[in-house]
Write an enzyme that holds these catalytic residues in place. Structure first.
Site, PDB file in Angstrom:
ATOM      1  N   SER A   1       0.791  -1.237   0.000  1.00  0.00           N
ATOM      2  CA  SER A   1       0.000   0.000   0.000  1.00  0.00           C
ATOM      3  C   SER A   1       0.821   1.283   0.000  1.00  0.00           C
ATOM      4  O   SER A   1       0.250   2.376  -0.109  1.00  0.00           O
ATOM      5  CB  SER A   1      -0.947   0.010   1.203  1.00  0.00           C
TER       6      SER A   1
ATOM      7  N   LYS B   1       0.101   3.624  -2.725  1.00  0.00           N
ATOM      8  CA  LYS B   1      -1.052   4.528  -2.663  1.00  0.00           C
ATOM      9  C   LYS B   1      -0.621   5.995  -2.577  1.00  0.00           C
ATOM     10  O   LYS B   1      -1.441   6.903  -2.790  1.00  0.00           O
ATOM     11  CB  LYS B   1      -1.937   4.183  -1.471  1.00  0.00           C
TER      12      LYS B   1
ATOM     13  N   SER C   1      -5.629   3.139   4.898  1.00  0.00           N
ATOM     14  CA  SER C   1      -5.100   2.401   3.754  1.00  0.00           C
ATOM     15  C   SER C   1      -6.185   1.583   3.059  1.00  0.00           C
ATOM     16  O   SER C   1      -5.983   0.426   2.672  1.00  0.00           O
ATOM     17  CB  SER C   1      -3.949   1.479   4.193  1.00  0.00           C
TER      18      SER C   1
ATOM     19  N   LYS D   1       3.036   6.475   5.243  1.00  0.00           N
ATOM     20  CA  LYS D   1       2.233   5.416   4.621  1.00  0.00           C
ATOM     21  C   LYS D   1       2.792   4.030   4.913  1.00  0.00           C
ATOM     22  O   LYS D   1       3.969   3.771   4.699  1.00  0.00           O
ATOM     23  CB  LYS D   1       2.155   5.619   3.105  1.00  0.00           C
TER      24      LYS D   1
END
Length: 334
Positions: free
Chosen positions: A92, A95, A152, A273
């Site tokens: 992720s 992202k 997420s 993140k």
């Protein structure tokens, strides 16, 4: 008389005087030895301090990860790198590019935060973390954007991709085009909006499932740096611990456990993140600010959920300690 003058009388030396002279010489020798020992100890102490100083500045801690990097957010200067140019599945963390495309779309006026985004079957059923959306529901672009960052959410990522580009495949093309524009290397390739492995997306005909996303730690750090420097308000979102979702009567919790109040709380951390899949392992791109210095770190392929944060802590401690020592040294010299 002449005889006496030519041969002056010599008196035998006094034993007491001889002993005093010998004692004085011995005392002087002892003092000299004492001074020499003291000088040697001082020199040894200074040498130890110098070794510790050099170790703290130049010798980084061992990092347990497949790859890692630490950079200064303002200058981009690399403070630490280990296999930083090795392309690996980022999960992720990819992202971050989805976030950038949303910010681009809103900044350009093509889209607005308040507009409603419909949820497709694919978005509703995509596996992994998510809001728990159902086909036909609608959420604002801002809600999806914040769910994407804070929790997420994969369903939010897919809904965003389809809304902005019509399909996830076209969105992935835009992701790669944008990556080149901001200077990421050709080792980094975005395959979909969520960072999920292609195998997980095969059941969905609408999914971009032709290949897997790969990123280098260096590119991940550079992407985070771009976001932080070009869109500093983003830190107001990445620093949130919870996101209420009125439609679901629930609150989504952050995946960044280094935020204040979280189990791995780290002073100055306000993003950025996380990522996890079986193929990627546990990954984290983090950022923290202390004493006027903002650092960005990336660890990829750590062994468990906690380790991505403990290894990030090592990198951050090393970086801030180094910045602090160098700042104090320069201020002392000038």
């Amino acid at each position: 008389m002449d005889s006496i003058a030519k041969h002056p009388r010599q008196f035998p030396s006094s034993p007491d005087l001889s002993r005093k002279q010998t004692g004085t010489l011995r005392t002087k020798r002892i003092r000299r030895k004492g001074h020499a020992r003291l000088s040697l100890l001082l020199l040894l102490f200074v040498a130890i301090l110098l070794v510790v100083f050099i170790a703290r500045i130049f010798i980084p801690p061992p990092i347990k990860a497949s790859s890692a990097i630490l950079i200064h957010a303002d200058t981009g200067r690399v403070l630490y790198a280990m296999h930083a140019d090795l392309p690996l599945p980022p999960a992720s963390m990819s992202k971050m590019m989805t976030e950038l495309l949303v910010l681009d779309a809103v900044q350009s006026g093509q889209h607005a935060w308040v507009e409603n985004v419909p949820v497709s079957r694919y978005a509703a059923e995509v596996p992994g973390s998510g809001i728990g959306m159902h086909e036909g529901e609608r959420y604002t672009l801002k809600q999806l954007f914040e769910a994407l960052i804070i929790h997420s959410a994969n369903d939010a990522a897919v809904a965003i991709a389809e809304h902005l580009s019509g399909s996830e495949a076209r969105f992935a093309e835009t992701m790669n085009e944008r990556a080149k524009e901001i200077g990421l290397s050709d080792r980094t390739v975005f395959a979909n909006a969520s960072g999920l492995p292609a195998a997980d997306l095969l059941p969905f005909a609408e999914a971009a499932s032709d290949g897997d996303t790969v990123m280098t730690a260096r590119d991940s750090a550079m992407l985070a740096r771009w976001l932080v420097n070009k869109h500093p308000d983003l830190l107001e979102v990445t620093s949130q611990r919870d996101l209420p979702v009125p439609q679901k009567k629930l609150s989504l919790h952050t995946t960044n456990l280094m935020l204040p109040g979280e189990p791995h709380s780290y002073e100055g951390n306000d993003g950025f993140k996380t990522g996890y899949t079986r193929s990627a392992g546990y990954c984290f791109t983090g950022t923290a600010s202390r004493g006027g210095n903002r650092l960005i770190s990336v660890v990829m392929g750590t062994g468990n959920a906690d380790q991505r944060f403990t290894e990030t802590r090592k990198l951050m401690d090393y970086g801030f300690e180094r910045q602090g020592i160098l700042s104090n040294l320069l201020s002392g010299l000038f």
